[in-house]
Design a protein around this motif. Sequence first.
Motif, short mmCIF file in Angstrom:
data_model
loop_
_atom_site.label_atom_id
_atom_site.label_comp_id
_atom_site.label_asym_id
_atom_site.label_seq_id
_atom_site.Cartn_x
_atom_site.Cartn_y
_atom_site.Cartn_z
N PRO A 122 0.82 -1.22 0.00
CA PRO A 122 0.00 0.00 0.00
C PRO A 122 0.85 1.27 0.00
O PRO A 122 1.85 1.37 0.72
CB PRO A 122 -0.81 -0.13 1.30
CG PRO A 122 -0.88 -1.60 1.56
CD PRO A 122 0.43 -2.15 1.08
N THR A 123 0.45 2.21 -0.86
CA THR A 123 1.14 3.49 -0.95
C THR A 123 0.47 4.49 -0.03
O THR A 123 -0.75 4.67 -0.09
CB THR A 123 1.11 4.02 -2.40
OG1 THR A 123 1.74 3.07 -3.26
CG2 THR A 123 1.84 5.35 -2.49
N GLN A 124 1.25 5.12 0.83
CA GLN A 124 0.68 6.12 1.72
C GLN A 124 0.99 7.52 1.19
O GLN A 124 1.92 7.71 0.41
CB GLN A 124 1.21 5.96 3.14
CG GLN A 124 2.67 6.27 3.33
CD GLN A 124 3.06 6.24 4.80
OE1 GLN A 124 2.26 5.89 5.67
NE2 GLN A 124 4.28 6.61 5.11
N PRO A 125 0.22 8.54 1.61
CA PRO A 125 0.47 9.91 1.15
C PRO A 125 1.87 10.39 1.52
O PRO A 125 2.45 9.95 2.52
CB PRO A 125 -0.62 10.73 1.88
CG PRO A 125 -1.67 9.74 2.24
CD PRO A 125 -0.97 8.44 2.49
N GLU A 126 2.39 11.29 0.70
CA GLU A 126 3.70 11.84 0.98
C GLU A 126 3.65 12.66 2.27
O GLU A 126 2.68 13.36 2.53
CB GLU A 126 4.17 12.74 -0.17
CG GLU A 126 4.03 12.14 -1.55
CD GLU A 126 4.88 10.89 -1.75
OE1 GLU A 126 5.80 10.66 -0.94
OE2 GLU A 126 4.63 10.15 -2.71
N GLN A 127 4.71 12.56 3.07
CA GLN A 127 4.78 13.28 4.33
C GLN A 127 6.06 14.09 4.41
O GLN A 127 7.14 13.57 4.13
CB GLN A 127 4.72 12.30 5.51
CG GLN A 127 3.43 11.48 5.56
CD GLN A 127 3.43 10.53 6.75
OE1 GLN A 127 3.37 10.97 7.90
NE2 GLN A 127 3.48 9.24 6.49
N ASP A 130 5.59 5.50 1.06
CA ASP A 130 5.33 6.50 0.04
C ASP A 130 6.37 6.36 -1.07
O ASP A 130 7.15 5.41 -1.08
CB ASP A 130 5.26 7.92 0.64
CG ASP A 130 6.60 8.38 1.21
OD1 ASP A 130 7.62 7.71 0.98
OD2 ASP A 130 6.63 9.43 1.88
N ALA A 181 9.39 0.08 6.71
CA ALA A 181 8.33 0.12 5.70
C ALA A 181 7.74 -1.27 5.47
O ALA A 181 6.52 -1.42 5.31
CB ALA A 181 8.86 0.70 4.39
N LYS A 219 3.52 -0.43 4.37
CA LYS A 219 3.11 0.78 3.66
C LYS A 219 4.33 1.64 3.41
O LYS A 219 5.31 1.59 4.17
CB LYS A 219 2.06 1.56 4.46
CG LYS A 219 2.53 2.03 5.83
CD LYS A 219 1.43 2.74 6.59
CE LYS A 219 1.93 3.19 7.97
NZ LYS A 219 0.85 3.88 8.73
N LYS A 255 9.50 3.74 -1.22
CA LYS A 255 9.46 2.61 -2.15
C LYS A 255 10.68 2.62 -3.07
O LYS A 255 11.22 1.56 -3.40
CB LYS A 255 8.17 2.65 -2.98
CG LYS A 255 6.93 2.19 -2.23
CD LYS A 255 5.76 1.96 -3.16
CE LYS A 255 4.59 1.32 -2.42
NZ LYS A 255 3.47 0.96 -3.31
N ASP A 296 5.61 -2.25 8.55
CA ASP A 296 4.36 -1.48 8.58
C ASP A 296 3.48 -1.78 7.38
O ASP A 296 2.30 -1.43 7.36
CB ASP A 296 4.67 0.02 8.63
CG ASP A 296 5.38 0.43 9.92
OD1 ASP A 296 5.32 -0.35 10.90
OD2 ASP A 296 5.99 1.51 9.94
#
Length: 296
Positions: free
Chosen positions: A190-195, A212, A205, A210, A216, A208
């Motif tokens: 799963p790709t999470q929003p950029e932070q 971004d 990663a 996940k 990745k 968890d």
Amino acid sequence: MKPIPALLLSLTLCTTLGATSNASEINMSWQWQSTDGQRKHFQLTTDDQVMAASRHEMNLLDASLTNPLETLYAYISPRLYNSINLINQYSPETATKFRNLEQAFTIRDDSMESLLFWQAYQQYQEDAFYQMRVVPCVHPANRKLPCVRPDYSQLFYHFKGQLKPLAQQFAAKDLATSVNLLQEWLNAIPTQPEQLDHFAPPLQALQDNKADSDEKALLMASLLAELAPQYVLSIIYPDISIGSVSPAWLAITADSGVPGDVVMINNQRHVLLTGSSLLAQQMTMAKIPLISESLY
């Protein structure tokens, strides 16, 4: 676009008793059916001490990204105070004596005392950025604002050894097949929003499940470098990036023969391996320069 395969992540924790201490073993495994119809099952074994070190690195890096100035000066201030004490001790009586750091920073002349102070400052600042796992950048909105981003090359070398057992499981008859298999596996995470103020090291990663875009990119680089060390890998990102806000892509030089979308940066052809090639094209059309940072 190829459909993303269903990926099943399994994490198990088992405790192995040692002669003098307890060691908790962590097993991560991934199962899915690849596009060629074959069942894939990869696994990685580590332990709680390695994961705790990974979390510690992540927390340090997050602090650097969140409060870069505070983290920088927490590192260099005590060292600079020691420097000005030594400068005061060994300088002639007629020389300027530094009362505090504020005064030392306001003086920048050709005196030996000032030169020694600023040499110490430059060295401690370089040391601090290394310890913080970041590199300075220019803020796109205001050059006077603090700006740092993850030091991808340093992070790559620091963490890639942890994934070597997993990387070997992606070895195939040719590099293109290995890359395709890596992309299938990576795209299913799963790709999470950029932070702006967060970056997860590869092991974190994976645990968890996940990541971004730049997480990745570094994750795939850590694996692919074991399979194709003869080709240069680069992380590509727009020059307006600050902190860990991406987008970012992993790319390999076109002489690798790996198929994929090609971008030209500094008159060199790169094949994109992660992320949206459409977004890279849109940035090029919008005349947003892309920076290519070689990992090795």
